[in-house]
Design a protein around this motif. Structure first.
Motif, PDB file in Angstrom:
ATOM      1  N   SER A  62      17.146  13.019  10.396  1.00  0.00           N
ATOM      2  CA  SER A  62      18.201  12.749  11.359  1.00  0.00           C
ATOM      3  C   SER A  62      17.855  13.429  12.662  1.00  0.00           C
TER       4      SER A  62
ATOM      5  N   ASP B  33      27.884   7.782   8.575  1.00  0.00           N
ATOM      6  CA  ASP B  33      28.526   8.874   9.328  1.00  0.00           C
ATOM      7  C   ASP B  33      29.573   8.333  10.305  1.00  0.00           C
ATOM      8  N   ASP B  34      30.108   9.218  11.081  1.00  0.00           N
ATOM      9  CA  ASP B  34      31.207   8.825  11.953  1.00  0.00           C
ATOM     10  C   ASP B  34      30.774   7.936  13.102  1.00  0.00           C
ATOM     11  N   GLU B  35      29.479   7.740  13.238  1.00  0.00           N
ATOM     12  CA  GLU B  35      29.048   6.793  14.257  1.00  0.00           C
ATOM     13  C   GLU B  35      28.676   5.457  13.636  1.00  0.00           C
TER      14      GLU B  35
ATOM     15  N   SER C  53      15.078   0.991   7.780  1.00  0.00           N
ATOM     16  CA  SER C  53      16.534   1.085   7.831  1.00  0.00           C
ATOM     17  C   SER C  53      17.023   2.513   7.752  1.00  0.00           C
ATOM     18  N   LEU C  54      16.152   3.370   7.349  1.00  0.00           N
ATOM     19  CA  LEU C  54      16.574   4.769   7.296  1.00  0.00           C
ATOM     20  C   LEU C  54      15.486   5.626   7.874  1.00  0.00           C
TER      21      LEU C  54
ATOM     22  N   ASP D 201      26.389   5.024  11.346  1.00  0.00           N
ATOM     23  CA  ASP D 201      24.979   4.906  10.963  1.00  0.00           C
ATOM     24  C   ASP D 201      24.764   5.322   9.524  1.00  0.00           C
ATOM     25  N   ARG D 202      23.779   4.740   8.948  1.00  0.00           N
ATOM     26  CA  ARG D 202      23.462   5.063   7.565  1.00  0.00           C
ATOM     27  C   ARG D 202      22.427   6.172   7.522  1.00  0.00           C
ATOM     28  N   MET D 203      22.733   7.182   6.748  1.00  0.00           N
ATOM     29  CA  MET D 203      21.897   8.378   6.736  1.00  0.00           C
ATOM     30  C   MET D 203      21.536   8.773   5.322  1.00  0.00           C
TER      31      MET D 203
ATOM     32  N   LYS E 225      31.558   9.459   6.246  1.00  0.00           N
ATOM     33  CA  LYS E 225      32.722   8.592   6.126  1.00  0.00           C
ATOM     34  C   LYS E 225      32.725   7.804   4.830  1.00  0.00           C
TER      35      LYS E 225
END
Lengths: 345, 610
Positions: free
Chosen positions: A339, A299-301, A334-335, A303-305, A320
């Motif tokens: 969210s 994402d735009d920060e 890791s995930l 982070d992996r989502m 992104k």
């Protein structure tokens, strides 16, 4: 009467009687200064309507009448950028004076014309000229007397100079408001402070719109292509998120994009030959963790989502890049499963 | 003419930077005079106020020269009031420049794009004239990346850059600054609009020197894109002098936590989003903790914090984390946080030292009552609307205003957006807060009267100018007749800045102001029925003002031309955005200002200079 008016004008120390022009049209609005030694800064002659505070028997009466007639062709009461808007609110003058004054109060042309006629008598009366009074259609004597006061004592509060001249605090509380036409730059808030309600916190641009009101909505105009890579496949693809409206469709597209490449990876020799189409394995279960691969995004920060948690639109605006990872290599650390971003409700 | 020039230099906020030449050229003075001048220079060095300096420069030629040699800070209130060449020729030893460009209404979209205020001619002139330039502060200027690059390459000793409400540059420009300005101490980006393309953003944070930096202040809360967090954290780690850090909304509270741990010496902190990032971030934090308890202890460790801002996307559960610092906070900016009164009260209860408080109207009158109860030292309050439209639900009202006035007696500055107001409340504030210097009330509905009595708001604003003897800045709103302006003209003798919108009945109103407010410097008016006849009332005063802005009033070209002809040193700009094929006489927007430089040569096609 006249003298008192003059005295009150002179009270200001200027000795320049002012004319109140009640023409409800922005362009013709002017004040003609005809005082002692004063200069005239009026607008183009043909458009204005002159009201004079002068001695009775002033020969300009005829010209005043003519101009009034010309002027009545103009109609709207409007100021500012927006086009003349005709609003059908009541013709009640008190409501006009109460709030918007010049802005929203135009009915028909004839109405305005009548009002003008009624206004002018009020002022004209100051010149002890009673002729115009007979032209009134409504009995507006009290209006005029109020206007007299208004004209005479410039410092008095009260009448909006617009058609009604309600003086003396008669701006009553008739709060009948029609929906106002939005105006540029009002209320005076800088654009990054607008739209703070957390309906969505979309992409960066709309939060930092330019100084002018137009905001660059980049995501709106062109497609949103993001890179997508798959584990074990050196070549990535690009996918246009804007072209789809659901996770399911995205999943299908991912399958289409990588099926061939995956097959080629496993067996380079048969790649490109279409002899056994049914041997190509579909890539499924990307979204629910059931397949060999799982779809994630950054994402735009940064982070992996996991793909699929947030509403589609929100996903599109924050994703992104995409990755297709082997499900077996995903670890709980890791995930996160969910969210914790604030989502639109 | 002479007196007008000297008036120009008198004002503290005057434009032109008083850069007037007095024919100081010619043969050098005799030796004895030179000695005197040197002595004088040594004395004048200690003079810092520009008003004092302007006065000193008028004494005689010798003093003029000495002052010009010793001035270190140049203040240009209007970039078009004087040419860069003239300013740099007079003042040769400038180390710090403040330069302001567009009129304030540009912030609200009233000034078209490309109107002007270009930084380029200034930076070019300064690059040649002031190699030892250290500080630059720009406000409402149009700054290109190329300008920033020129800046970075021209001033080896450059230390402080503040860009406020500027536009035209991007992260590429920032990258050059970061890389080349090795002595950079301050980089403050405040409410700027960066021209960044999402895909073309530059990682400017990584361009700071790898060694220990002397950064004291870094503020980038207006930068739209995410910065490289690892680089940021590393930068903070190697910047031991860092005292002020304001990050943008891309920095999550977890990341903030890490930054704060690296910089416990911070005094000013812009907290970014103050909301949690995805759970994914949790794994990246070594301690594995991203809960409130850790955050509280981090705040507790930041013993020097006095100013907090940010909270762009705040998760309410994190709010209690700031309790440890509340008691020492002097400035708190919640103006991007939608918090309710219930959420505010536990926080504000601790903020006894608060002097500056910015907040959204979501806290409602109750929230303001809580502020009034605790923040006895409050000097500045700003209440912004969550929903800046005219028909929105009003969340704060006269009740809140009265409460503030009763609790915060030392109030000096207030900006208050509301939907409804009463004269009584405004009068009450005028009586309770005698120290008011800035009073800006924005009743968002145009021409809205007192919601209880239905009367115009004349009496309220009248009381403000009458009772608040120190008032210098006033913004009015609501239903206002000429009477309000009569009050302002009569009592507002110290008013320097006046903002008027949708107010007044006749030209008299404007005349009252122009004749009465002897200290008026900035007058901005929109959508009010003032016409040409009012303009002459200010002829005696326009040279003392920085500018006059009038948009959507009743002006015509003829009236403005008269003024332009009478006052040759006034630049009278008529701005026309739409096609005026129906009426070439009407003036949509007037912007006029005194200038020694004459009409500018960079005016775009839609600007006509009379």
């Amino acid at each position: 009467m006249q003298k008192r008016v003059m005295e009150e004008d002179f009270r200001k120390g200027e000795g320049r009687p002012q004319l109140l022009d009640l023409i409800p049209n922005e362009r013709d609005w002017m004040v003609k200064d005809v005082g002692v030694g004063g200069k005239c800064f009026g607008v183009s002659e043909e458009k204005k309507l002159e009201l004079r505070l002068g001695l009775p028997g002033d020969e300009d009466w005829s010209s005043v009448k003519e101009k009034r007639e010309e002027h009545s062709i103009e109609s709207a009461l409007s100021l500012g950028h927006y086009s003349k808007v005709s609003k059908t609110i009541g013709t009640n003058p008190s409501s006009v004076g109460a709030k918007r004054g010049f802005l929203d109060t135009v009915e028909s042309k004839t109405e305005v014309f009548q009002q003008q006629q009624q206004q002018q008598p009020g002022f004209l009366q100051l010149q002890a000229k009673g002729k115009e009074l007979s032209q009134k259609t409504n009995g507006r004597a009290e209006q005029q007397s109020l206007e007299k006061k208004a004209c005479g004592s410039p410092a008095a509060h009260g009448s909006a100079a617009a058609p009604c001249g309600d003086g003396a605090g008669a701006n009553n509380s008739s709060q009948t408001r029609t929906a106002p036409t939005p105006v540029v730059g009002w209320p005076p808030i800088r654009s990054f402070r607008r739209n703070l309600a957390s309906i969505s916190k979309p992409s960066l641009e709309s939060q930092n719109g330019g100084p002018e009101t137009a905001v660059k909505f980049k995501n709106g105009r062109k497609g949103l292509f993001v890179k997508i890579n798959m584990d074990g496949i050196p070549i990535g693809r690009k996918v246009d998120l804007k072209a789809y409206d659901s996770y399911e469709k995205l999943s299908l597209v991912v399958d289409e994009l990588f099926q061939g490449l995956l097959a080629a990876q496993r067996d380079p020799l048969t790649a490109g030959t279409q002899k056994n189409p049914e041997e190509k394995q579909a890539i499924t279960g990307l979204l629910d963790g059931s397949g060999e691969y799982t779809l994630v995004y950054e994402d735009d920060e940064g982070d992996r989502m996991l793909v699929g948690d947030v509403p589609w639109d929100m996903f599109v605006s924050t994703a992104k890049r995409l990755r297709v990872l082997k499900s077996s290599e995903l670890s709980a650390s890791s995930l996160g499963a969910v969210s914790r971003k604030r989502t639109a409700t | 003419m002479r007196e007008e020039r000297s008036d120009m230099s008198e004002d503290e906020d005057g434009g032109g930077g008083s850069a007037k030449s007095r024919g100081g050229g010619g043969a050098p003075p005799p030796f004895s005079d030179q000695v005197l001048e040197i002595v004088l220079e040594n004395v004048l060095q200690f003079l810092s106020s520009r008003r004092d300096r302007n006065a000193a420069s008028l004494v005689c030629r010798s003093w003029y020269r000495a002052e010009a040699q010793t001035r270190r800070e140049l203040f240009i209130g209007n970039c078009y009031a004087v040419s860069p060449r003239r300013a740099t020729e007079r003042f040769r030893r400038i180390r710090a420049v403040v330069l302001k460009g567009k009129p304030r209404f540009a912030d609200f979209g009233l000034v078209p794009i490309n109107w002007g205020a270009h930084f380029h001619p200034w930076v070019s002139a300064m690059a040649a004239a002031y190699p030892w330039l250290e500080k630059l502060c720009l406000k409402r200027m149009s700054v290109a990346d190329g300008d920033l690059s020129l800046l970075a390459h021209s001033f080896p000793n450059f230390r402080e850059l503040s860009l406020i409400c500027c536009e035209g540059f991007s992260t590429a420009g920032l990258a050059v600054i970061a890389e080349k300005c090795r002595h950079l101490r301050v980089l403050d980006l405040i409410e700027d609009y960066l021209e960044d393309d999402e895909d073309e953003m530059v990682d400017w944070i990584s361009r700071f020197p790898e060694t220990t930096t002397c950064l004291e202040s870094l503020g980038f809360d207006c930068v739209g894109g995410a910065v490289n967090f690892e680089a940021l954290e590393a930068l903070v780690t190697r910047s031991p002098a860092l005292r002020r850090l304001r990050v943008n909304h891309h920095v999550s509270v977890e990341q903030l936590h890490r930054l704060m741990a690296r910089a416990p010496q911070l005094t000013h902190l812009g907290t970014g989003s103050f909301g949690s990032a995805a759970a994914a971030a949790a794994a990246a934090i070594p301690q594995g903790g991203n809960n409130v308890v850790d955050l509280v202890s981090t705040f507790a460790a930041s013993k020097s914090l006095v100013c907090l801002s940010g909270f762009r996307d705040m998760a309410p559960q994190y709010l209690p984390a700031i309790y440890p610092v509340c008691a020492s906070l002097t400035s708190l900016n919640f103006s991007f946080a939608e918090i309710s009164a219930e959420e505010l009260i536990p926080v504000i209860r601790h903020c006894h030292s608060l002097q500056i408080f910015w907040v959204l109207d979501t806290v409602r009158d109750e929230g303001l009552q809580a502020v009034a109860a605790t923040c006895k030292d409050l000097r500045e309050l700003r209440v912004f609307p969550l929903d800046a439209t005219e028909d929105s639900e009003g969340s704060v009202s006269d009740v809140g205003l009265i409460a503030i006035s009763e609790g915060c007696r030392k109030l000096r500055s207030i900006l208050y957006f509301c939907q409804q107001m009463t004269n009584v409340a405004v009068v009450t504030m005028s009586k309770n807060c005698q120290d008011l210097v800035v009073f800006r009330l924005c009743i968002m509905g145009r021409r809205r009267p007192d919601h209880v009595t239905g009367e115009p708001m004349d009496e309220g604003f009248g009381a403000i100018v009458m009772n608040c003897k120190k008032l210098r800045r006033l913004a009015v709103s609501g239903l206002l007749t000429d009477k309000a302006f009569a009050y302002i003209g009569k009592y507002g003798k110290l008013v320097r800045t006046l903002s008027v919108a949708f107010a007044g009945n006749t030209d008299l109103a404007l005349m009252y102001v122009l004749e009465g407010c002897t200290k008026l410097q900035k007058l901005e008016i929109r959508d009010s029925p003032f016409g040409d006849s009012a303009l002459p009332a200010g002829l005696h005063h326009y040279y003392n003002m920085r500018f006059l802005w009038m948009s959507s009033c009743k002006l015509s070209v003829r009236g403005c031309m008269e003024v332009a002809q009478r006052l040759p040193h006034l630049v009278v700009e008529v701005i026309r955005e739409r096609d005026e094929d129906d009426d070439h006489e009407a003036v949509e927007k007037l912007y006029m200002y005194r200038s020694l430089a004459g009409p500018r040569n960079d005016a775009p096609p839609f600007v006509e200079i009379l």
